[in-house]
Scaffold this active site. Structure first.
Site, short mmCIF file in Angstrom:
data_model
loop_
_atom_site.label_atom_id
_atom_site.label_comp_id
_atom_site.label_asym_id
_atom_site.label_seq_id
_atom_site.Cartn_x
_atom_site.Cartn_y
_atom_site.Cartn_z
N ASP A 198 -4.73 1.23 -0.96
CA ASP A 198 -5.69 1.44 -2.04
C ASP A 198 -6.81 0.40 -2.03
OD1 ASP A 198 -4.28 -0.78 -2.80
OD2 ASP A 198 -3.90 -0.13 -4.85
N ASP A 208 1.47 -0.16 2.10
CA ASP A 208 0.96 -1.42 1.57
C ASP A 208 1.75 -1.72 0.30
OD1 ASP A 208 -0.85 -3.61 1.28
OD2 ASP A 208 -1.80 -2.48 -0.34
#
Length: 806
Positions: free
Chosen positions: A562, A318
């Site tokens: 996250d 990501d």
């Protein structure tokens, strides 16, 4: 699914995040908390990061093979000299080492688990404070924000556009809107909005207790390596029973020899069949891996994660929080369609102040645009990764009756604008520079109403600069060097994501893919994923689909993330890696948590996994070669009706020098080779020919020696010659396993050879191990036969490599 929530304001009239402060529930009082603690209504389920000390000792001591060896050891203590019982002391020492190493790993894990554990915000006496999950009591009021995990069961008390993802419980990916009075299931997590809920079930009654305990337990399950070793041990047990039975009969009944000597030689034939050190070495290697990673602030929540990382060939990253640091900076504000910049700043300031849980983009806006006086929020729509925008309706002005109402949306330009809008060209130009762009747009409808985005009119572009992680480029280069394909998967604009990846020199960054154009068919999607490296505008569900598509092509996929939008993909990936500062939900489902939030730790994690698995595969061949030649020697002895050539002391010496000591060093050595599947097949394809050659060479020497020697001490001379051949062939197996050579590997092989030579030439060691070479003819014949065996080994293993490639 979204819902508009009417939000009151506080008495000052400023934009607030919920009901007036005086009407907010204050939570339990200190006295009420004390009463509940006294009644035992506490969420006190122990969340263990590892097995208990008792479980560790039990698992290492009470094994099937320890039981077999223990019985044989006791027998030998009564019927033979102490040197024939050395194998028992070796097992005790090895078991002790295993226990100590796993206790060290437990200590490391327990310490890291405390650092990384969830600390929900609990409101008591009107004040909110972070508490450990074990301090929550029945009736506590627990506050929630985006990314927070629901740690106990309860009922919603406050809801500010609260959306909860219950997919980990129900499998349903769509977020569920929660209103006051709705149930909250532990194990779910917040994806948008905020609120608070009252705990109705704590301790073992709450599902979260079981979920958290299982998620963070130090476990050895679901591992190809462990299951492969168990399969091998099962087959070894089946071979041992008939072979040992035949050996006992032949040595005790058929041969009319001294009873104690027969028992000793029978035990000497059974003990080496057991690959007792293999399980121990696996546990030690895993435990040391956990300790090494722990020193780098890496929490391994599930032990097989180390093995899984060794097999990873695709890592999905990501962008936000992984390649870039969490913070952002507003670099420019570009008004559109004649908008007044001062007014735009007021709108942005109001949007920032109205969100009690701002994300990184909104936090940067808050730091740049102050909250305007007299603006009150009337309705709100929190940001969602699925829709790519947030919004709010404000009453402008400061009078008692309020001012004019205006509704605003803030989000992705390519989502809020129609294709061909002039602002999109401006946005693309900024994206190409690696900048992040948000669009502020005015709408005639309430933010959460159907068609609000279609009715949006552009007011300004907010240009944000993301902070690249200084170590990201080197980390991506490491993956490229190790033949691990890196795929950047982000919800941001594809061009912007590609520009960031390009700055980090990621191969393929120049060809970015907008995920909205991805085919829905899994096979076609997998083809696009294999051909490209950078993907933008990816929804949370698409991240999950992309992981599944890559897995369908046989890839072992690691996923890093996250945020709450990464949870589904993290859960489905072979290995989920979460940042320590990430949301509570991501930490709960990830197998590995990087507590220092450093993407640069990943290469160390991957390298540790490869070291552990590659080395265990390497040394397993040593152990199983011994098992094969021990079984075959026993079969040959039974068929030939001769005395078993070895006493336990001989095989203890050989096992220590050619397996035990070398395996310990080889298991801890660096190893960068990516782990391959089919562990059992890969190990046995070397162990079987190695064991066959060793057994054939040794028994040939033994038979020649029986014809060569005669007299009272003939058996001792025959045993010594056979021991010499078996040691030399086993040493050659070690020499092959130790390749490619380094100075310390060569030194290791030479040291083992030197130690055996000392046992042959030092008189008291000769007596202790009952090794004495008689004459010159037979010893040199033993060396020649061993040399022939070594040559056959080389040919056999090269043929195996060609015929049965790994």
């Amino acid at each position: 699914m979204t819902q508009r929530a009417k939000i009151d304001t506080d008495s000052s009239g400023a934009a607030g995040g919920g009901p007036p402060v005086e009407h907010r529930p204050a939570g339990l009082t200190s006295a009420e908390v004390a009463e509940r603690v006294a009644r035992g209504e506490v969420n006190d389920v122990p969340v263990r990061s590892s097995r208990s000390a008792v479980d560790i000792v039990r698992a290492n001591v009470f094994t099937r093979f320890n039981a077999i060896i223990g019985v044989l050891w006791v027998i030998m203590l009564f019927v033979a000299p102490i040197q024939d019982s050395l194998f028992g002391f070796v097992i005790v020492a090895n078991t002790g080492i295993g226990i100590i190493q796993e206790l060290r790993a437990k200590k490391t894990l327990d310490g890291l688990a405390v650092i990384g554990e969830a600390r929900p915000t609990v409101r008591r006496d009107g004040t909110a404070a972070e508490l450990s999950t074990s301090e929550i009591v029945l009736g506590d009021l627990i506050e929630l924000g985006p990314g927070d995990k629901v740690v106990v069961d309860g009922v919603v008390a406050e809801a500010d556009s609260l959306e909860v993802d219950e997919s980990l419980l129900t499998g349903e990916a769509d977020p569920v809107v929660k209103k006051p009075g709705d149930p909250m299931m532990s194990g779910s997590f917040v994806v948008a909005g905020g609120g608070a809920f009252t705990a109705t079930k704590v301790g073992r009654e709450a599902y979260a207790a079981q979920l958290a305990e299982e998620a963070s337990r130090f476990t050895l399950v679901h591992s190809e390596l462990r299951s492969g070793i168990s399969t091998i041990l099962k087959y070894v047990t089946w071979m041992m029973i008939p072979t040992a039975t035949g050996l006992i009969i032949s040595q005790l009944v058929v041969k009319d020899t001294d009873l104690k000597d027969s028992i000793a030689r029978t035990v000497g034939g059974i003990v080496p069949m057991i690959p007792e050190g293999l399980v121990l070495l696996t546990s030690v290697a895993f435990a040391i891996g956990v300790v090494r990673l722990g020193r780098k602030q890496c929490l391994v929540q599930e032990l097989p994660a180390i093995e899984g990382l060794a097999r990873v060939d695709v890592v999905c990253l990501d962008k936000t929080g992984t390649l870039t640091e969490g913070g952002m900076d507003v670099t420019e504000l570009r008004p559109l369609n004649g908008s007044d910049e001062a007014y735009v700043r007021k709108v942005l300031g109001a949007l920032g102040a109205s969100d009690p849980h701002p994300n990184a983009s909104l936090q940067a806006i808050i730091e740049t645009c102050p909250e305007p006086d007299g603006w009150r929020r009337a309705e709100a729509l929190p940001f969602s990764s699925a829709r790519k925008y947030s919004g709010a309706t404000f009453e402008e002005g400061g009078g008692e009756d309020g001012g004019p109402e205006s509704s605003w949306l803030l989000g992705a330009p390519d989502v809020l604008l129609e294709a061909g809008d002039p602002a999109l060209a401006e946005t693309d130009h900024l994206n190409e520079q690696g900048l992040r762009v948000l669009l502020l747009a005015r709408t005639d409808r309430a933010p959460g109403a159907p068609g609000a985005a279609e009715a949006a009119r552009p007011a300004a572009l907010v240009v944000l600069e993301q902070r690249l992680r200084p170590d990201a480029s080197d980390t991506l280069a490491y993956f490229t060097d190790q033949n691990v394909a890196a795929k950047v998967i982000s919800g941001d604009n594809a061009v912007s994501v590609g520009a960031v990846a390009g700055k980090l020199d990621l191969p393929g960054a120049e060809h970015t893919v907008d995920a909205r154009t991805l085919p829905e068919d899994r096979e076609k999607m997998a083809e696009v994923l294999e051909e490209n490296a950078v993907f933008g505008r990816v929804t949370p569900q698409q991240k999950r689909d992309m992981v599944a598509a890559l897995q369908s092509k046989g890839h072992t996929v690691a996923m890093t993330g996250d945020g709450v939008n990464d949870v589904l993909a993290l859960k489905d990936a072979d290995i989920g890696v979460s940042m320590g500062s990430g949301s509570e939900a991501t930490r709960a489902v990830a197998q590995i948590v990087l507590l220092n939030n450093s993407f640069a730790t990943l290469p160390s994690v991957v390298a540790e996994g490869r070291r552990v698995i590659g080395n265990i595969t390497r040394v397993a061949t040593l152990f199983l070669t011994k098992t094969v030649y021990s079984v075959l020697l026993a079969v040959l002895v039974v068929c030939s009706q001769v005395e078993y050539p070895f006493l336990p002391r001989h095989l203890t010496l050989l096992s220590t020098l050619t397996i035990g000591v070398p395996a310990f060093f080889l298991a801890l050595a660096p190893n960068k080779e990516r782990a391959k599947p089919h562990f059992v097949r890969r190990v046995m394809r070397y162990a079987i020919p190695g064991g066959v050659v060793a057994a054939a060479a040794t028994f040939t020497t033994y038979l020649l020696a029986r014809h060569h020697y005669s007299g009272a001490d003939a058996l001792g001379a025959e045993t010594s010659a056979a021991t010499l051949t078996l040691f030399l062939v086993s040493l050659w197996v070690l020499a092959i396993i130790a390749r490619p050579y380094t100075w310390w590997r060569l030194a290791l092989v030479a040291t083992m050879a030197g130690a055996f030579l000392l046992a042959l030439v030092i008189p008291w060691l000769q007596d202790f191990f009952a090794l004495k070479l008689v004459g010159t003819t037979m010893p040199w014949a033993a060396v020649a036969i061993a040399a022939t065996g070594a040559a056959l080994l080389e040919l056999a293993w090269r043929w195996v490599d060609r015929r049965f490639p790994a």
